[in-house]
Design an enzyme around this catalytic site. Structure first.
Site, PDB file in Angstrom:
ATOM      1  N   HIS A   3      43.338  48.246  42.024  1.00 57.53           N
ATOM      2  CA  HIS A   3      44.443  48.945  41.196  1.00 57.53           C
ATOM      3  C   HIS A   3      45.585  49.519  41.717  1.00 57.53           C
ATOM      4  CE1 HIS A   3      42.597  47.792  37.348  1.00 57.53           C
ATOM      5  NE2 HIS A   3      41.434  48.456  37.639  1.00 57.53           N
ATOM      6  N   ASP A  12      37.319  40.738  38.838  1.00 56.63           N
ATOM      7  CA  ASP A  12      37.026  41.796  38.306  1.00 56.63           C
ATOM      8  C   ASP A  12      37.400  41.886  36.624  1.00 56.63           C
ATOM      9  OD1 ASP A  12      36.250  45.201  39.005  1.00 56.63           O
ATOM     10  OD2 ASP A  12      37.870  44.791  37.017  1.00 56.63           O
ATOM     11  N   HIS A  54      38.926  43.508  35.134  1.00 57.30           N
ATOM     12  CA  HIS A  54      40.471  44.188  34.774  1.00 57.30           C
ATOM     13  C   HIS A  54      41.249  43.782  35.630  1.00 57.30           C
ATOM     14  CE1 HIS A  54      37.597  47.580  33.965  1.00 57.30           C
ATOM     15  NE2 HIS A  54      38.299  47.768  33.000  1.00 57.30           N
ATOM     16  N   ASP A 109      31.971  44.309  36.161  1.00 58.63           N
ATOM     17  CA  ASP A 109      32.163  44.848  34.716  1.00 58.63           C
ATOM     18  C   ASP A 109      32.404  43.730  33.838  1.00 58.63           C
ATOM     19  OD1 ASP A 109      34.429  44.306  36.242  1.00 58.63           O
ATOM     20  OD2 ASP A 109      34.996  46.443  36.064  1.00 58.63           O
TER      21      ASP A 109
HETATM   22  C1  OKS Z   1      38.768  55.552  31.938  1.00 56.82           C
HETATM   23  C2  OKS Z   1      38.413  54.315  32.808  1.00 56.82           C
HETATM   24  C3  OKS Z   1      39.665  53.522  33.094  1.00 56.82           C
HETATM   25  C4  OKS Z   1      39.333  52.127  33.524  1.00 56.82           C
HETATM   26  C5  OKS Z   1      39.441  52.107  35.041  1.00 56.82           C
HETATM   27  C6  OKS Z   1      39.106  50.480  35.380  1.00 56.82           C
HETATM   28  C7  OKS Z   1      38.067  50.387  36.462  1.00 56.82           C
HETATM   29  C8  OKS Z   1      37.755  49.217  37.023  1.00 56.82           C
HETATM   30  N1  OKS Z   1      38.715  56.911  32.634  1.00 56.82           N
HETATM   31  N2  OKS Z   1      38.804  48.402  37.572  1.00 56.82           N
HETATM   32  O1  OKS Z   1      38.624  47.141  37.965  1.00 56.82           O
HETATM   33  O2  OKS Z   1      36.580  48.768  36.998  1.00 56.82           O
HETATM   34 ZN    ZN Z   2      36.917  46.524  36.796  1.00 59.20          ZN
END
Ligand code: OKS
Ligand code: ZN
Length: 368
Positions: free
Chosen positions: A180, A220, A222, A307
């Site tokens: 990210h 992932d 996300h 995830d």
């Molecule tokens: C809430 C969580 C925000 C989501 C973050 C995503 C993390 C993740 N505070 N990214 O690949 O797994």
């Molecule tokens: Zn993720």
């Protein structure tokens, strides 16, 4: 498969805001602990413990790693990650056991297209982050460096054939994750982009250097907005991602984002609807794999998140433990023998994380 781990990655342990409540971040040291436990008990995977350059007596190791990281991340941003906690402590803005969370974020205005880093400590925390899921506690920097070092070392292992058997691939138990964050902003539990560390390291070590064609497969749940951003106009790097549609990080990941300039066509987003099942997932995976194969990369980096698991608190896909073996085997079938580094990103269903990783590694090696 060689699996790289560094106990320093367990030090970072922060909080996140959920509604009006502060709670322990889902991205926790227990994630890596449970994976290491699972891989140690089965013994089949070559788990190796690496020592972070921050704990090494040889200062040249840290210097070398930082020069790789600085190809992606700004010096001022890295100094912020390193020093912000101590600065807040010195000004008595925070207790030793507490975390820095940002207060005010940069946003686009008509007056400022290129805002400069502010002096105010509160303001700086928001300037160098895009969300509140990237808190800084007293040991965050140690884990960030250890995590980036695992990414970097995985490439050293890959290119050092005496450590590899047959098709070379290395799995790095990175934590915190990386996909990210971009050059100057932490977010989504990420501080240093470990994929970018791999790519810079690969370019510095390989014969083809800056001319190397490199593929990134982001599995992932996300979208890897940071990784996409870093290579968006780089025609030598193909980024492919399968992720939840309209999910975090919300502003990127649409299939209309195809790259810029010379790199148009070298970015492939494959968003999947909420609740998608394994069959729907595999259709997108095959699309991603064919696009990557057609790009003819000489090196592949996989951003691997668990995830996508059906019980994950941050995901919505219907993927189960056995499916990870089939996903891994699918990647191997299409991208056979491509030198590959696999980096851990997300995955928060603690009770299943170890077996999910194991399933993926078994599928990778078995080529089912
Ligand atoms: C809430 C969580 C925000 C989501 C973050 C995503 C993390 C993740 N505070 N990214 O690949 O797994
Ligand atoms: Zn993720």
């Amino acid at each position: 498969m060689i699996v790289l781990y560094d106990p320093d990655t367990l030090l970072h342990d922060t909080v996140e805001l959920v509604g009006a409540k502060i709670r322990s971040a889902l991205e926790s040291p227990a994630r890596t602990r449970t994976i290491v436990e699972k891989l140690s008990e089965s013994g089949e995977h070559g788990l190796r413990t690496i020592q972070s350059p921050l704990t090494s007596d040889d200062p040249s190791e840290l210097k070398a790693l930082l020069s790789i990281i600085e190809r992606t991340h700004g010096r001022e941003y890295l100094d912020h990650l390193k020093n912000a906690f101590d600065q807040w402590r010195a000004e008595q803005l925070i207790e030793q056991h507490e975390n820095i969370l940002p207060e005010c974020f940069v946003y686009p205005t008509k007056a400022h297209s290129d805002p400069r880093p502010p002096k105010d400590l509160f303001a700086r925390a928001g300037y160098f982050a895009f969300d509140m899921s990237s808190g800084i506690m007293f040991q965050t920097y140690r884990s960030v460096i250890a995590s980036a070092n695992l990414a970097s070392e995985s490439v050293s292992y890959l290119l050092d054939f005496k450590h590899s058997h047959g098709a070379p691939s290395v799995f790095a138990l990175c934590r915190p994750p990386g996909h990210h964050c971009d050059g100057n902003r932490a977010g989504g539990y990420c501080y240093v982009n470990n994929v970018a560390v791999c790519i810079s390291k690969y370019r510095s070590l390989s014969v083809s250097g800056e001319f190397a064609r490199i593929g990134i497969l982001d599995l992932d749940f996300h979208h890897g907005n940071g990784t996409q951003e870093l290579y968006y106009s780089d025609p030598q790097v193909f980024y492919a991602s399968i992720h939840g549609e309209d999910e975090f990080p919300y502003y990127t990941g649409a299939d209309s984002e195809t790259g810029a300039g010379d790199a148009v066509g070298a970015n492939l987003n494959l968003p999947l609807a909420t609740g998608s099942d394994f069959g729907e997932y595999m259709k997108k995976l095959n699309q991603a794999l064919i696009a990557l194969r057609d790009f003819r990369p000489e090196f592949l980096v996989v951003s691997l998140g668990f995830d996508t698991f059906h019980l994950d608190p941050l995901g919505s896909f219907q993927i189960s433990t056995e499916h990870y073996a089939l996903i891994a085997a699918g990647v191997r079938r299409v991208l056979a023998d491509l030198p590959t580094v696999i980096l851990l990103e997300g995955g928060y269903a603690l009770e299943h994380l170890g077996e999910n990783v194991k399933s993926f590694l078994e599928g990778w090696e078995a080529r089912m």
